[in-house]
Design a protein around this motif. Structure first.
Motif, short mmCIF file in Angstrom:
data_model
loop_
_atom_site.label_atom_id
_atom_site.label_comp_id
_atom_site.label_asym_id
_atom_site.label_seq_id
_atom_site.Cartn_x
_atom_site.Cartn_y
_atom_site.Cartn_z
N THR A 68 0.85 -1.11 0.02
CA THR A 68 0.05 -0.01 -0.02
C THR A 68 0.90 1.33 -0.13
OG1 THR A 68 -0.05 0.03 2.28
CG2 THR A 68 -2.09 -1.03 1.14
N PHE A 69 0.09 2.31 -0.64
CA PHE A 69 0.96 3.52 -0.52
C PHE A 69 -0.16 4.62 -0.43
CE2 PHE A 69 0.90 2.47 -5.08
CZ PHE A 69 0.49 3.62 -5.63
N LEU A 70 0.12 5.77 0.41
CA LEU A 70 -0.90 6.83 0.17
C LEU A 70 -0.66 7.93 -0.78
CD1 LEU A 70 -1.23 7.68 3.90
CD2 LEU A 70 -2.38 6.08 2.64
N ALA A 71 -1.50 8.28 -1.62
CA ALA A 71 -1.30 9.26 -2.54
C ALA A 71 -2.10 10.40 -1.84
CB ALA A 71 -2.33 8.87 -3.96
N ALA A 72 -1.23 11.38 -1.59
CA ALA A 72 -1.34 12.54 -0.76
C ALA A 72 -0.47 13.78 -0.94
CB ALA A 72 -1.41 12.12 0.60
N ARG A 73 -1.14 14.96 -0.73
CA ARG A 73 -0.45 16.03 -0.66
C ARG A 73 0.74 16.29 0.68
NH1 ARG A 73 -1.77 19.74 -4.45
NH2 ARG A 73 -0.64 21.39 -3.25
N ALA A 74 1.58 17.29 0.67
CA ALA A 74 2.87 17.08 1.49
C ALA A 74 2.27 17.09 3.01
CB ALA A 74 3.59 18.48 1.27
N GLU A 75 1.11 17.90 3.36
CA GLU A 75 0.68 18.09 4.65
C GLU A 75 -0.03 16.79 5.06
OE1 GLU A 75 -2.30 19.94 2.00
OE2 GLU A 75 -0.14 20.07 1.95
N VAL A 76 -0.54 16.12 4.44
CA VAL A 76 -1.22 14.89 4.69
C VAL A 76 -0.06 13.78 4.75
CG1 VAL A 76 -2.74 12.90 4.29
CG2 VAL A 76 -3.42 15.60 3.67
N ALA A 77 0.88 13.81 3.80
CA ALA A 77 1.84 12.72 4.00
C ALA A 77 2.67 13.07 5.38
CB ALA A 77 2.81 13.03 2.81
N ALA A 78 2.98 14.30 5.79
CA ALA A 78 3.66 14.35 6.82
C ALA A 78 2.91 13.82 8.00
CB ALA A 78 4.02 15.99 6.95
N ILE A 79 1.69 13.98 7.90
CA ILE A 79 0.84 13.52 9.36
C ILE A 79 0.95 11.96 9.11
CG2 ILE A 79 -1.45 13.08 10.06
CD1 ILE A 79 -2.20 15.85 8.71
N ALA A 80 0.92 11.29 8.09
CA ALA A 80 1.09 9.75 7.57
C ALA A 80 2.36 9.32 8.25
CB ALA A 80 0.69 9.71 6.19
N ARG A 81 3.41 9.82 7.94
CA ARG A 81 4.59 9.14 8.24
C ARG A 81 4.95 9.89 9.57
NH1 ARG A 81 8.53 10.73 2.93
NH2 ARG A 81 8.23 8.56 2.07
N ALA A 82 4.36 10.54 10.27
CA ALA A 82 4.41 10.79 11.89
C ALA A 82 3.68 9.88 12.42
CB ALA A 82 3.91 12.13 12.35
#
Length: 258
Positions: A151-165
């Motif tokens: 799986t991977f998340l297709a997301a903009r930077a702000e959402v990606a940052a939340i995901a990786r945190a």
């Protein structure tokens, strides 16, 4: 933690991505569309994820339900039980009448472990502006079902940052597109994302250079989208890894015959 079973799965290196499932012939973002994509041998499946009022993750592209169901209103205004009362298939064809809006858990249950799953996260103001809630719930389901490897998340930077945190090991596809794709490519390389999703640049003379730079950086390349088999074949030959299509059967049959 990744299971040994997941570690042993060999993931596709290239191929066709079923956009919202086999959406050309089946109601998008539904279990029948996903099952058809799998039956046809798609190497990747793309689905859209939205949050319900009661915190469930469902498959829905639009912020409202009226285009793909017989209901009206915003997804975030429905709880799951109410959303499950809607018909999500009859709009496509009478034979799909009675199809329901699936949850992410239901979608994962019909997807095998050897296809990529492209999770397009909808989390802006139109969808309730609760990105942390969406990402947390998606990450919980991915981990609980042992799907981290695919799986991977297709997301903009702000959402990606939340995901990786929330889940440091989660793969990210940058959706921070810019007017000039060159800037989009540079940003994806600088941020060390796992995927990028190029669009509207199949004829750009700079595409080979962008593909080379992304390959060097280890960024996998998706392309959105085409239903022309010839163009899909050219993109794959040029180095694109996965081409998003709606007409899975016709494109796959001509581009990647079994």
């Amino acid at each position: 933690m990744t299971s040994r079973a997941a570690d042993a799965v060999t993931m596709p290196e290239r191929g066709i991505c079923a956009h919202r499932g086999a959406s050309g012939t089946h109601p998008e973002n539904t279990v029948p569309a996903l099952e058809e994509a799998v039956r046809l041998g798609a190497q990747m499946v793309e689905i859209d994820l939205a949050l319900t009022r009661d915190g469930e993750i469902v498959l829905m592209h639009d912020a409202t339900v009226h285009r793909t169901t017989n209901g009206k209103g915003r997804v975030i205004e429905f709880d799951l039980a109410a959303l499950k009362q809607l018909d999500a298939g009859a709009w496509k064809h009478p034979r799909f009448a009675g199809t329901r809006v699936p949850t992410l858990a239901e979608a994962l249950a019909v997807l095998p472990r050897n296809v990529w799953i492209n999770l397009d996260v909808k989390a802006d103001a139109r969808f309730g502006d609760r990105p942390a809630d969406v990402v947390r719930r998606v990450a919980e389901l991915v981990v609980a079902t042992g799907r981290q490897h695919q799986t991977f998340l297709a997301a903009r930077a702000e959402v990606a940052a939340i995901a990786r945190a929330t889940f440091p090991g989660i793969r990210i596809c940058s959706m921070d597109r810019t007017k000039d794709p060159a800037e989009y490519v540079r940003d994806a390389v600088a941020r060390r994302v796992d995927f990028i999703q190029l669009r509207d640049c199949a004829q750009d003379a700079r595409l080979p250079a962008w593909i080379a730079a992304l390959k060097t950086a280890g960024v996998r390349i998706n392309y959105y989208y085409t239903d022309e088999p010839g163009e899909a074949a050219r993109l794959l030959q040029a180095g694109v890894d996965f081409v998003l299509v709606n007409q899975v059967e016709s494109v796959r049959a001509q581009v990647l015959p079994r």
